[in-house]
Design a protein around this motif. Structure first.
Motif, short mmCIF file in Angstrom:
data_model
loop_
_atom_site.label_atom_id
_atom_site.label_comp_id
_atom_site.label_asym_id
_atom_site.label_seq_id
_atom_site.Cartn_x
_atom_site.Cartn_y
_atom_site.Cartn_z
N GLN A 106 0.83 -1.25 0.06
CA GLN A 106 0.03 0.14 0.14
C GLN A 106 0.93 1.28 -0.07
O GLN A 106 0.23 2.25 0.21
N ASN A 107 2.07 1.27 -0.35
CA ASN A 107 3.21 2.24 -0.14
C ASN A 107 2.46 3.34 -1.18
O ASN A 107 2.82 4.45 -0.78
N ILE A 108 2.01 3.11 -2.27
CA ILE A 108 1.67 3.91 -3.34
C ILE A 108 0.49 4.38 -3.04
O ILE A 108 0.26 5.67 -3.23
N VAL A 109 -0.45 3.93 -2.48
CA VAL A 109 -1.83 4.38 -2.20
C VAL A 109 -1.71 5.25 -1.01
O VAL A 109 -2.21 6.42 -1.32
N ILE A 110 -1.27 4.82 0.14
CA ILE A 110 -1.09 5.86 0.96
C ILE A 110 -0.07 6.98 1.10
O ILE A 110 -0.38 8.05 1.19
N GLY A 111 1.07 6.55 0.51
CA GLY A 111 2.22 7.61 0.19
C GLY A 111 1.63 8.44 -0.83
O GLY A 111 2.32 9.62 -0.98
N GLY A 112 0.85 8.24 -1.53
CA GLY A 112 0.29 9.20 -2.73
C GLY A 112 -0.14 10.56 -2.09
O GLY A 112 -0.30 11.40 -2.76
N LEU A 113 -0.45 10.52 -0.73
CA LEU A 113 -1.08 11.57 -0.17
C LEU A 113 0.09 12.77 -0.10
O LEU A 113 -0.25 13.96 -0.44
N ALA A 114 1.16 12.54 -0.10
CA ALA A 114 2.50 13.29 -0.08
C ALA A 114 2.39 14.31 -1.20
O ALA A 114 2.60 15.33 -1.38
N GLY A 115 1.93 13.59 -2.71
CA GLY A 115 2.14 14.36 -3.82
C GLY A 115 0.94 15.07 -3.94
O GLY A 115 0.75 15.79 -5.01
N ALA A 116 -0.18 14.56 -3.17
CA ALA A 116 -1.51 15.26 -3.26
C ALA A 116 -1.87 16.63 -2.52
O ALA A 116 -2.68 17.25 -3.09
N PRO B 9 -0.01 19.42 -2.34
CA PRO B 9 0.30 20.75 -2.71
C PRO B 9 -0.68 21.62 -3.24
O PRO B 9 -0.53 23.09 -2.86
N PRO B 10 -1.76 21.15 -4.04
CA PRO B 10 -2.80 22.33 -4.31
C PRO B 10 -3.47 22.79 -3.17
O PRO B 10 -4.02 24.14 -2.95
N LEU B 11 -3.34 21.99 -2.21
CA LEU B 11 -4.16 22.55 -0.67
C LEU B 11 -3.25 23.48 -0.20
O LEU B 11 -3.72 24.56 0.43
N VAL B 12 -1.85 23.11 -0.26
CA VAL B 12 -0.96 24.17 0.41
C VAL B 12 -1.17 25.52 -0.44
O VAL B 12 -1.27 26.63 0.28
N TRP C 49 -9.91 20.33 -1.25
CA TRP C 49 -9.73 18.77 -0.77
C TRP C 49 -10.17 18.02 -2.08
O TRP C 49 -9.69 16.62 -1.96
N LEU C 50 -11.01 18.52 -2.88
CA LEU C 50 -11.34 17.74 -4.17
C LEU C 50 -9.99 17.72 -5.08
O LEU C 50 -9.86 16.58 -5.60
N MET C 51 -9.37 18.59 -4.91
CA MET C 51 -7.94 18.66 -5.68
C MET C 51 -7.12 17.77 -5.16
O MET C 51 -6.24 16.97 -5.97
N VAL C 52 -7.16 17.53 -3.82
CA VAL C 52 -6.10 16.62 -3.27
C VAL C 52 -6.46 15.48 -3.65
O VAL C 52 -5.73 14.42 -4.01
N ALA C 53 -8.02 15.09 -3.57
CA ALA C 53 -8.54 13.72 -3.99
C ALA C 53 -8.30 13.25 -5.24
O ALA C 53 -7.89 12.06 -5.70
N LEU C 54 -8.23 14.25 -6.07
CA LEU C 54 -7.85 13.89 -7.49
C LEU C 54 -6.65 13.31 -7.79
O LEU C 54 -6.15 12.33 -8.40
N THR C 55 -5.55 14.13 -7.06
CA THR C 55 -4.02 13.56 -7.27
C THR C 55 -4.03 12.36 -6.42
O THR C 55 -3.03 11.45 -6.83
N PHE C 56 -4.70 12.14 -5.31
CA PHE C 56 -4.37 11.01 -4.52
C PHE C 56 -5.15 9.73 -5.36
O PHE C 56 -4.18 8.80 -5.19
#
Length: 311
Positions: A146-156, A158-161, A175-182
């Motif tokens: 699940q490394n890529i699944v959970i770890g995908g949050l790191a790259g998701a 930035p639009p929130l930032v 948060w929807l922009m975050v979800a799109l990248t995630f």
């Protein structure tokens, strides 16, 4: 790259470009772009200079997390064909130098973002760096498929930032922009894992292709694509979306679904026969997929697209 050129690359001394490569500029360019979009489409006005500083800080913070990743992953990078020529495993840059650069740039980027915009944005940037460098790189990457699944949050994040830097607050749109990248991250990386073959297994990384097999990976790509589509289309019905975004998203998601179905229907024999054409095609499409979705959000932020917004 031939063995001779690889050997030459590994024996030369480090140059400025090697230190820049620690920041993973090609990977982080997409991260910076999504942050820029988050800042621009957020409500309210941001002074251009403040916006520039904010994006620069986010870029530096993203690069810092890349340097920390290369410091920790030097051992497995040395065992993977596509990464063994990197500056740290090749011996051109000492691990301690990569660590020092990563830590120094992390602190600088967070402090400057807080001073330039607000401390909530700085806190989210700090959390993003921590999540990528510690939660993903040090913990998840070597311990679970699940490394890529959970770890995908790191790259998701930035639009929130970027959004928080502009507004000082969070919203459904951010948060929807975050979800799109995630949701995009797993099929993007699993498509890559299918055609890099044994690289992850050789390095001892428990990628889904190694732990659950390649047929299961193909099914997971399709399932995550099906979960991704409503998130992508849902953005079209928020304040940052509109008819231009929605029209483009419909086309992009139809193409992505078609690609995922093609990958799902194949076995390795068929993939070997055409040198993983479908898998490579889906991976290349995935790069454009995220870029174009966020590009469409930028288009919606223009005055012309604003005239076409939902009443």
């Amino acid at each position: 790259m031939s063995d001779a050129s690889l050997t030459d690359d590994m024996t030369r001394e480090a140059g400025f470009g090697d230190f820049v490569s620690l920041l993973k500029p090609r990977v982080m360019s997409l991260v910076v772009f999504t942050a820029l979009v988050g800042l621009i489409v957020a409500p309210g006005d941001v002074h251009p200079f403040i916006g520039f500083v904010a994006i620069l800080c986010i870029a530096i913070g993203g690069g810092a997390s890349g340097a920390l990743n290369m410091w920790w992953d030097a051992d497995i990078d040395a065992r993977m064909r596509r990464t063994r020529g990197r500056a740290v495993p090749a011996g051109r840059i000492a691990p301690g130098e990569a660590l020092g650069l990563g830590v120094g740039l992390s602190g600088f980027s967070v402090l400057m973002l807080g001073l330039a915009t607000n401390w909530m944005a700085a806190a989210w940037l700090a959390f993003t760096i921590f999540f990528y460098a510690v939660v993903y790189t040090i913990w998840l990457k070597r311990s679970t498929p699940q490394n890529i699944v959970i770890g995908g949050l790191a790259g998701a994040f930035p639009p929130l930032v970027g959004w928080v830097a502009a507004t000082g607050s969070m919203s459904l749109e951010a948060w929807l922009m975050v979800a799109l990248t995630f949701m995009w991250t797993p099929p993007h990386f699993w498509a890559l894992a299918l055609f890099v073959k044994s690289d992850y297994g050789d390095a001892g990384v428990p990628m889904l292709t190694e732990t659950h097999g390649r047929p299961a990976t193909r099914r997971h790509i399709l399932l995550y694509t099906l979960a991704l589509i409503p998130v992508a289309l849902g953005l079209g019905f928020t304040s940052v979306g509109g008819p231009v975004y929605l029209a483009g998203a419909l086309v992009l998601n139809a193409l992505f679904l078609r690609g995922a179905i093609r990958v799902w229907r194949r076995d390795d024999a068929a993939a070997e026969a055409d040198r993983y054409a479908a898998e490579r095609g889906l991976f290349k499409l995935s790069l454009w997929y995220l870029f174009l979705h966020f590009g469409l959000l930028l288009v919606e932020a223009t005055p012309l697209a604003g005239a076409l917004q939902w009443s």
